[in-house]
Design a protein around this motif. Sequence first.
Motif, short mmCIF file in Angstrom:
data_model
loop_
_atom_site.label_atom_id
_atom_site.label_comp_id
_atom_site.label_asym_id
_atom_site.label_seq_id
_atom_site.Cartn_x
_atom_site.Cartn_y
_atom_site.Cartn_z
N ARG A 116 33.04 6.01 23.46
CA ARG A 116 34.48 6.07 23.17
C ARG A 116 35.25 5.03 23.97
O ARG A 116 36.36 4.64 23.58
CB ARG A 116 35.03 7.46 23.48
CG ARG A 116 34.88 7.91 24.92
CD ARG A 116 35.41 9.32 25.13
NE ARG A 116 36.85 9.38 25.17
CZ ARG A 116 37.58 9.31 26.31
NH1 ARG A 116 36.96 9.15 27.48
NH2 ARG A 116 38.88 9.39 26.27
N ALA B 67 46.64 11.87 14.73
CA ALA B 67 45.66 11.36 15.71
C ALA B 67 45.75 12.13 17.02
O ALA B 67 44.74 12.42 17.66
CB ALA B 67 45.89 9.87 15.95
N GLN C 266 44.12 15.49 16.60
CA GLN C 266 42.67 15.33 16.62
C GLN C 266 42.16 15.17 18.05
O GLN C 266 41.13 15.75 18.43
CB GLN C 266 42.26 14.12 15.76
CG GLN C 266 40.77 14.04 15.46
CD GLN C 266 39.96 13.46 16.61
OE1 GLN C 266 40.44 12.61 17.36
NE2 GLN C 266 38.72 13.92 16.75
N PHE C 267 42.89 14.39 18.86
CA PHE C 267 42.48 14.18 20.25
C PHE C 267 42.47 15.49 21.03
O PHE C 267 41.58 15.73 21.85
CB PHE C 267 43.41 13.18 20.93
CG PHE C 267 43.07 12.92 22.36
CD1 PHE C 267 42.03 12.06 22.71
CD2 PHE C 267 43.78 13.53 23.39
CE1 PHE C 267 41.70 11.82 24.03
CE2 PHE C 267 43.45 13.30 24.72
CZ PHE C 267 42.41 12.44 25.04
N SER D 157 42.05 18.48 19.80
CA SER D 157 41.31 19.53 19.09
C SER D 157 40.09 20.00 19.87
O SER D 157 39.53 19.27 20.69
CB SER D 157 40.85 19.01 17.72
OG SER D 157 39.84 18.02 17.88
N GLU E 51 37.17 20.30 18.77
CA GLU E 51 36.04 19.45 18.41
C GLU E 51 36.00 18.19 19.28
O GLU E 51 34.93 17.78 19.75
CB GLU E 51 36.11 19.06 16.93
CG GLU E 51 35.95 20.20 15.96
CD GLU E 51 37.20 21.06 15.78
OE1 GLU E 51 37.10 22.12 15.15
OE2 GLU E 51 38.29 20.65 16.27
N ASN E 52 37.17 17.58 19.48
CA ASN E 52 37.19 16.37 20.31
C ASN E 52 36.94 16.72 21.77
O ASN E 52 36.31 15.94 22.49
CB ASN E 52 38.52 15.64 20.16
CG ASN E 52 38.48 14.27 20.81
OD1 ASN E 52 37.65 13.44 20.46
ND2 ASN E 52 39.36 14.03 21.78
N GLN E 53 37.44 17.85 22.22
CA GLN E 53 37.16 18.25 23.60
C GLN E 53 35.65 18.43 23.82
O GLN E 53 35.12 18.07 24.88
CB GLN E 53 37.91 19.53 23.94
CG GLN E 53 39.43 19.34 24.03
CD GLN E 53 40.15 20.59 24.50
OE1 GLN E 53 39.73 21.23 25.46
NE2 GLN E 53 41.23 20.96 23.83
N LEU F 146 33.37 16.77 22.23
CA LEU F 146 32.83 15.41 22.29
C LEU F 146 33.09 14.79 23.65
O LEU F 146 32.21 14.12 24.22
CB LEU F 146 33.46 14.56 21.20
CG LEU F 146 33.09 13.07 21.20
CD1 LEU F 146 31.59 12.89 20.98
CD2 LEU F 146 33.88 12.31 20.15
N LEU F 147 34.28 15.02 24.19
CA LEU F 147 34.61 14.47 25.50
C LEU F 147 33.69 15.03 26.59
O LEU F 147 33.30 14.30 27.50
CB LEU F 147 36.08 14.77 25.84
CG LEU F 147 37.13 14.00 25.04
CD1 LEU F 147 38.52 14.55 25.34
CD2 LEU F 147 37.07 12.52 25.36
N GLN G 97 30.44 13.12 26.19
CA GLN G 97 30.54 11.74 26.63
C GLN G 97 30.70 11.65 28.15
O GLN G 97 30.20 10.72 28.78
CB GLN G 97 31.72 11.06 25.92
CG GLN G 97 31.52 10.89 24.43
CD GLN G 97 31.13 9.48 24.04
OE1 GLN G 97 31.81 8.53 24.36
NE2 GLN G 97 30.01 9.36 23.33
N TYR H 249 49.67 7.78 24.77
CA TYR H 249 49.54 9.20 24.45
C TYR H 249 50.84 9.80 23.92
O TYR H 249 50.83 10.60 22.98
CB TYR H 249 49.04 9.97 25.67
CG TYR H 249 47.59 9.69 25.98
CD1 TYR H 249 46.57 10.22 25.19
CD2 TYR H 249 47.23 8.87 27.04
CE1 TYR H 249 45.23 9.95 25.45
CE2 TYR H 249 45.89 8.59 27.32
CZ TYR H 249 44.90 9.13 26.52
OH TYR H 249 43.59 8.86 26.77
#
Length: 227
Positions: A67, A118, A121-122, A124, A126-128, A130-131, A134, A199
Amino acid sequence: MVESIHPFYEAHRGAMEAAMRHRLDLAEAMLRERAHLSDIDGIRQEVMDEFEIVLTQMPYVGGAASRMSDFFMRLIGFMAISRVLRRRGVPLPVIGEIERETYKAQLLTVPEAERLAAGRQFMSPENQALLREQAALSAASSHQDAFPEDFVYDFVEPGPGDNFEFGIDYKACGFCKFAARHGDKDILPNICGLDFDAYATRGIRLERTQTLAGGASHCNFRFSRLR
């Protein structure tokens, strides 16, 4: 020997150069009025020439699998702008103001609905997730060996009484490493200042009280939704 651009960045070069030209268009009035510069065409060419150098200096940190590649591609061009304005004798605080207002104006050219989507999504779940993945990858010794110029960070869960949804503690910063390597440490805080508008324009509140560039042990990003 002419240094080459990594193939991953070469593939995105057209879009990155277009974004740079757009920024220079947006910055023109501020360059005249605040930096008291008149040779705008000369500055444009000098910035684009410097950007060519920056492209050869950009560290590869894993391409689409990381990312942080997107962060480099979106923000590293401001290093070129800062270098040129610094050479032209523009004070660092003025450079920072011009860059931040230019970046905000550029971000606001994206339709509001798209920006806020966007942001959702950040934030969300799901993104958390992914974070978290990563962050764990960034701290792995195998990743750091393969990509020593990359960021290293932890995902931060809120505790009792915290008023943020989640956070990220950056323990090592790719921009700090870049700046140290290429003599740009004095202009680095201007790059850090771009985060807040990046942001906010997506409906996200960023709180940060310390940075690696400012001498802290880590950058403490804390995210929540703007009302």
